[in-house]
Design a protein around this motif. Sequence first.
Motif, PDB file in Angstrom:
ATOM      1  N   LEU A   1      -0.656   1.936  -4.521  1.00  0.00           N
ATOM      2  CA  LEU A   1       0.151   0.673  -4.356  1.00  0.00           C
ATOM      3  C   LEU A   1       1.866   0.435  -4.472  1.00  0.00           C
TER       4      LEU A   1
ATOM      5  N   PHE B   1      -0.498  -0.455  -0.456  1.00  0.00           N
ATOM      6  CA  PHE B   1      -0.270  -2.194  -0.584  1.00  0.00           C
ATOM      7  C   PHE B   1       1.012  -2.248  -1.177  1.00  0.00           C
TER       8      PHE B   1
ATOM      9  N   GLU C   1      -2.293  -8.205  -5.182  1.00  0.00           N
ATOM     10  CA  GLU C   1      -2.740  -6.822  -4.725  1.00  0.00           C
ATOM     11  C   GLU C   1      -4.065  -6.715  -6.143  1.00  0.00           C
TER      12      GLU C   1
END
Length: 777
Positions: free
Chosen positions: A561, A730, A754
């Motif tokens: 992420l 992400f 997320e």
Amino acid sequence: MAESDAGNVVMQAEESGELGELGELGEPGEEGDGFEGTEMWPDAEGIFRRQSQRKKPRVEYREMDEQLERLTDEEALSTEKFPVLEYSSESEQSEGEEEWTPSGLHGAAFSSRLSATRMSKLEKRCFSDIDRQDAKNQKAFLYIRNRILQLWLDKPKQELTCDMAVAGMEHAYKNNEALVRRVHAYLTRHGLINFGVYKVTSQVKKNPLRVLVIGAGVAGLTAARQLQSFGSEVVILEARDRVGGRIGTFRKGPYIADLGAMVVTGLGGNPISVLVKQIGMELYKIRQKCPLYESTGQQVPKNSDDMVEKEFNRLLEATTYLSHELDVNHVDGMPVSLGHALELIIKLQERQVKEKQISHCKHILALHSQLSATRKQLSETEQQIRETHTHYETARNVPEPRSFEDEFEYRCCHRDLLAHFKKFDDLIEQQEKLELQLVEAEGNGPSDVYLTAKDRQILDWHFANLEFANATPLRTLSLKHWDQDDDFEFAGNHLTVRTGYSLLPSSLSEGLDIRLNKAVKKVTYKASAATVKKFHSTGGAVTTVSTTSGKSETFEADVILVTVPLGVLKESTLQFDPPLPEWKNVVIQRMGFGNLNKVVLCFDRCFWNPKVNLFGHVASTTASRGELFLFWNLYKAPVLIALLAGDAATRSETFQDHVIIERALRVLKGMYGSSNVPQPRETLVTRWKTDEWARGSYSYVATGSSGGDYDMMAKPVSCDPGSSIPPRLFFAGEHTMRNYPATVHGAFLSGLREAARIADQFIGAPYSASELSGKSA
């Protein structure tokens, strides 16, 4: 459209009053973001209603604080250690906070950005079976959802377990325990309950998912806490020697000052309101009264102040009409900026002033011409009277009885003489009227300028304030989309954290595996796994990213992420293997990432008016309008924060600190007198643009960009977009939140989004009907 054509239409619209009737400019949120935008508002029967409005500058300039006005001088100057105003009593402060405390089921939904009476788009997708059922079952879903939200918001410091949710239902709904557990799982997964910093009482079920989060700002910390609470293994890599990212607080002795994010923009619906209760953040309402001072130290007169502010708002309304009604958003194929549109309208107004002057001069010339003609007629009529009177006297002196011819001549002369007298009287009256009209016209001419030099300076202050709100010069803002998030502003007063905003990321970081001083150089993501390579320095506050400095380390995970600021992504110092797809790179470069800097001045005493939290400095030129244009007085100690906005924000980073500080002191001395301004005890100047881990302050909608680019930034990246293989890369951060960009709450919500996306994809959706049926089988 040519400038003249656009100007004519704008002026016609202005005359017809159409400029004052603005439409709703906000764009709806993406279905998949989990935060429903306008759907957060109840229907016609609800107790809350969202109003469309133009984006307000960060200083709501003319709003008066009535409580402030009631303060006596003694109350304002009461001191303990420092001669500084104790801004408000505890009762006043708590009253301001309680204004938006959730109350009842409607209040719980409102505070969670949801409609109390309708399922959101995301809920309809996740509970498609409920959505297909009758109104009775949907009503049951909404009650259960709102009741669980209410239970959480009432006690956000402790986990709301599923059993507690079941126990908290009314008797009629306790029989539907399966749905209660399903809704509870959904709300937990999507960060509507059990988020932030709270006491966990249930046992966390571990899962094998490993997640690497790049960046320990609010977005990264929030996502990490969520994923860890879902049972995943999470490691955060942070290049700085602290957490918080663009939230940083200066602390030295009694002095406190926030260097980055500083303002909580309303609590109504803001998730930060939950964090405030959880970690005990001390909020303080910012009083919006903001007196303006000229460079000479004179306060701007109220009539000038009011007139220019009204004109500023009228100009913004004109740009709205120009863009959304006339669709003048491109010139020669290039997108028009807000700054370009404003200057265009100002030029059209200046041209209109000149046209009015020309028309006025033509009117005066016409009056002079008419007066001259009237006077000429008067002279001719007077001569006619003399001649006719001579004939009349001759005819009148003929002895009687007169002959028929003599009598006829006498009577004709008498008739003509009366007619000339009447004409003369009419001309005299006409001359007097023309002379009066001429005097009035010459004494009441139109203004010779649209704005005086001082008025333009005040207008430039308002422009600088708008540049502060957007962290960029107005010439770079999209005319059509710069305020696309307006419909999602939270209700309530603007507040600041008296003890420093860094308390938030510090609290969010507790219990997380955070590796500081580790700057990520390269991210490698595959269909099966992802790795990152980082380089760290042997010491110091800033970690180098050069490949020749420090040793190399590799971290492996299932998911990565990325929460670094948009400015860092624009610099391309963070490499991706394979490279990011073209659509992602195009959006990264198209979006705007602005700059805002602060000058912190800590004094041993308060020499400014302690009754105000804000006071403005009006620059002498347009080019310098953003230079030290606003001073903030927010803390218990005598600290001022001066802002550098627009072009001045970036230009200031080319100067040494002492030059900027001396300039700030000169401005203050101009306002308060040289003898009244002491040397500061502590100073600090921010440089967010040259900060290699930020490269700016916050995002904005640049020319050529739109709200849709925020949605594109939020989309994950897959190695093989055409396959069913789930993505491994992400993105989160304020620059991925279409409805809440450029804010701390936007970053926080993106982290929740997320975390839910990653967990649903790799762990499974515990609220789905199929998964529940599989478990029961």
